[in-house]
Motif scaffolding. Structure first.
Motif, PDB file in Angstrom:
ATOM      1  N   TRP A 126       0.809  -1.288   0.151  1.00  0.00           N
ATOM      2  CA  TRP A 126      -0.004   0.215   0.059  1.00  0.00           C
ATOM      3  C   TRP A 126       0.837   1.165   0.189  1.00  0.00           C
ATOM      4  N   ALA A 127       0.251   2.470  -0.252  1.00  0.00           N
ATOM      5  CA  ALA A 127       0.806   3.638  -0.227  1.00  0.00           C
ATOM      6  C   ALA A 127      -0.028   4.616   0.338  1.00  0.00           C
ATOM      7  N   LYS A 128       0.321   5.831   1.220  1.00  0.00           N
ATOM      8  CA  LYS A 128      -0.344   6.742   1.801  1.00  0.00           C
ATOM      9  C   LYS A 128       0.019   8.073   1.302  1.00  0.00           C
ATOM     10  N   ASP A 129      -0.566   8.957   1.455  1.00  0.00           N
ATOM     11  CA  ASP A 129      -0.090  10.421   1.486  1.00  0.00           C
ATOM     12  C   ASP A 129       0.106  11.130   2.713  1.00  0.00           C
ATOM     13  N   LEU A 130       0.531  12.107   2.912  1.00  0.00           N
ATOM     14  CA  LEU A 130       1.121  12.947   4.021  1.00  0.00           C
ATOM     15  C   LEU A 130      -0.068  13.000   5.121  1.00  0.00           C
ATOM     16  N   GLU A 131      -1.405  12.744   4.777  1.00  0.00           N
ATOM     17  CA  GLU A 131      -2.445  12.774   5.723  1.00  0.00           C
ATOM     18  C   GLU A 131      -2.723  11.227   6.286  1.00  0.00           C
ATOM     19  N   ASP A 185       1.990   4.497  14.737  1.00  0.00           N
ATOM     20  CA  ASP A 185       3.147   4.785  15.235  1.00  0.00           C
ATOM     21  C   ASP A 185       4.378   4.484  14.106  1.00  0.00           C
ATOM     22  N   THR A 186       4.099   3.638  13.253  1.00  0.00           N
ATOM     23  CA  THR A 186       5.037   3.344  12.255  1.00  0.00           C
ATOM     24  C   THR A 186       5.002   4.195  11.177  1.00  0.00           C
ATOM     25  N   LEU A 191       7.331   8.948   8.337  1.00  0.00           N
ATOM     26  CA  LEU A 191       7.015  10.453   7.859  1.00  0.00           C
ATOM     27  C   LEU A 191       7.970  11.316   8.615  1.00  0.00           C
ATOM     28  N   GLN A 192       8.518  11.112   9.775  1.00  0.00           N
ATOM     29  CA  GLN A 192       9.651  11.812  10.415  1.00  0.00           C
ATOM     30  C   GLN A 192      10.900  11.756  10.010  1.00  0.00           C
ATOM     31  N   PRO A 196      13.025   3.827   5.452  1.00  0.00           N
ATOM     32  CA  PRO A 196      12.184   2.622   5.399  1.00  0.00           C
ATOM     33  C   PRO A 196      12.336   1.732   6.949  1.00  0.00           C
ATOM     34  N   ILE A 197      11.415   1.276   7.258  1.00  0.00           N
ATOM     35  CA  ILE A 197      11.448   0.615   8.537  1.00  0.00           C
ATOM     36  C   ILE A 197      10.709  -0.802   8.391  1.00  0.00           C
ATOM     37  N   HIS A 198      11.163  -1.792   9.359  1.00  0.00           N
ATOM     38  CA  HIS A 198      10.603  -3.142   9.092  1.00  0.00           C
ATOM     39  C   HIS A 198      10.043  -3.081  10.725  1.00  0.00           C
ATOM     40  N   TYR A 199       8.619  -3.613  10.536  1.00  0.00           N
ATOM     41  CA  TYR A 199       8.057  -4.260  11.976  1.00  0.00           C
ATOM     42  C   TYR A 199       7.122  -5.116  11.771  1.00  0.00           C
ATOM     43  N   ILE A 200       6.735  -5.604  12.913  1.00  0.00           N
ATOM     44  CA  ILE A 200       5.668  -6.810  13.040  1.00  0.00           C
ATOM     45  C   ILE A 200       4.250  -6.460  13.615  1.00  0.00           C
ATOM     46  N   ASP A 201       3.452  -6.611  12.628  1.00  0.00           N
ATOM     47  CA  ASP A 201       2.132  -6.240  13.468  1.00  0.00           C
ATOM     48  C   ASP A 201       1.390  -7.433  14.121  1.00  0.00           C
TER      49      ASP A 201
END
Length: 204
Positions: A126-131, A185-186, A191-192, A196-201
């Motif tokens: 997926w991709a998201k905008d700044l909002e 959080d991710t 954004l900050q 890129p980051i890796h995380y587990i949901d």
């Protein structure tokens, strides 16, 4: 633009230099003469100019090079059968429009290929905008996380929107809301930091 005026016998009432050049007529003293008697080099353009049809875009070859002309014709008042003719070279404009159309086709074909690949992969994409609103979602994401009816439904919406819908269908399910907190959080971390980051949901 080339501008000329002809009477009903196709004699030249007036003509500007641009029209002479476009038609390939070298003689400048042409007033009162039949336009067909002047040995115009560009005979295809001459035919288009002298008939009674208008051409929003006619392609004509001149000395081995293709041109596109817009030819408009208006009757002259108080002169039956006479008309004023405007020849506008729109080659550059039409070529630019064609380039835009071809570029749009290439973009659409590339997007269609990417969409096909994305929707046939098992991974979530997926991709998201700044909002944090979705601007692209693949089928796996829709089917497994968002539970959206298709890949268009999430566009312009946030994950929280779908979470609220799902919460109403899964009241009291432990860890359901924790997934939303992790995603927020991710999103903020990416954004900050701009990295890129890796995380587990975890969650349903």
């Amino acid at each position: 633009d080339g501008i000329l005026a002809l009477d009903k016998q196709e004699r030249i009432l007036d003509i500007n230099k641009a029209a002479l050049n476009l038609l390939g007529i070298e003689n400048c003293k042409v007033h009162g003469l039949s336009i067909r008697s002047l040995g115009a080099d560009n005979t295809h353009l001459l035919e288009a100019v002298t008939d009674y049809n208008e051409y929003p875009g006619i392609e004509i070859d001149i000395k081995g090079k293709g041109y596109i002309f817009q030819i408009t014709k208006k009757p002259l008042k108080n002169a039956a059968g006479s008309r004023i003719i405007i020849v506008n070279d729109i080659t550059g404009q039409i070529l630019k429009e064609r380039e835009v159309v071809n570029a749009e086709k290439r973009c659409y074909n590339l997007y269609s290929l990417f969409r096909l690949m994305a929707d046939n992969m098992p991974d979530l994409l997926w991709a998201k905008d700044l909002e944090k609103r979705y601007i692209f979602v693949n089928k796996a994401m829709c089917d497994s996380i968002l539970l959206a009816k298709d890949t268009e439904e999430p566009i312009g919406k946030t994950y929280s929107y779908f979470l609220e819908l799902s919460n109403r269908e899964h009241p009291g399910v432990e860890m359901w809301n924790k997934l939303d907190g992790q995603i927020k959080d991710t999103d903020m971390e990416v954004l900050q930091t701009g990295k890129p980051i890796h995380y587990i949901d975890k969650g349903y």
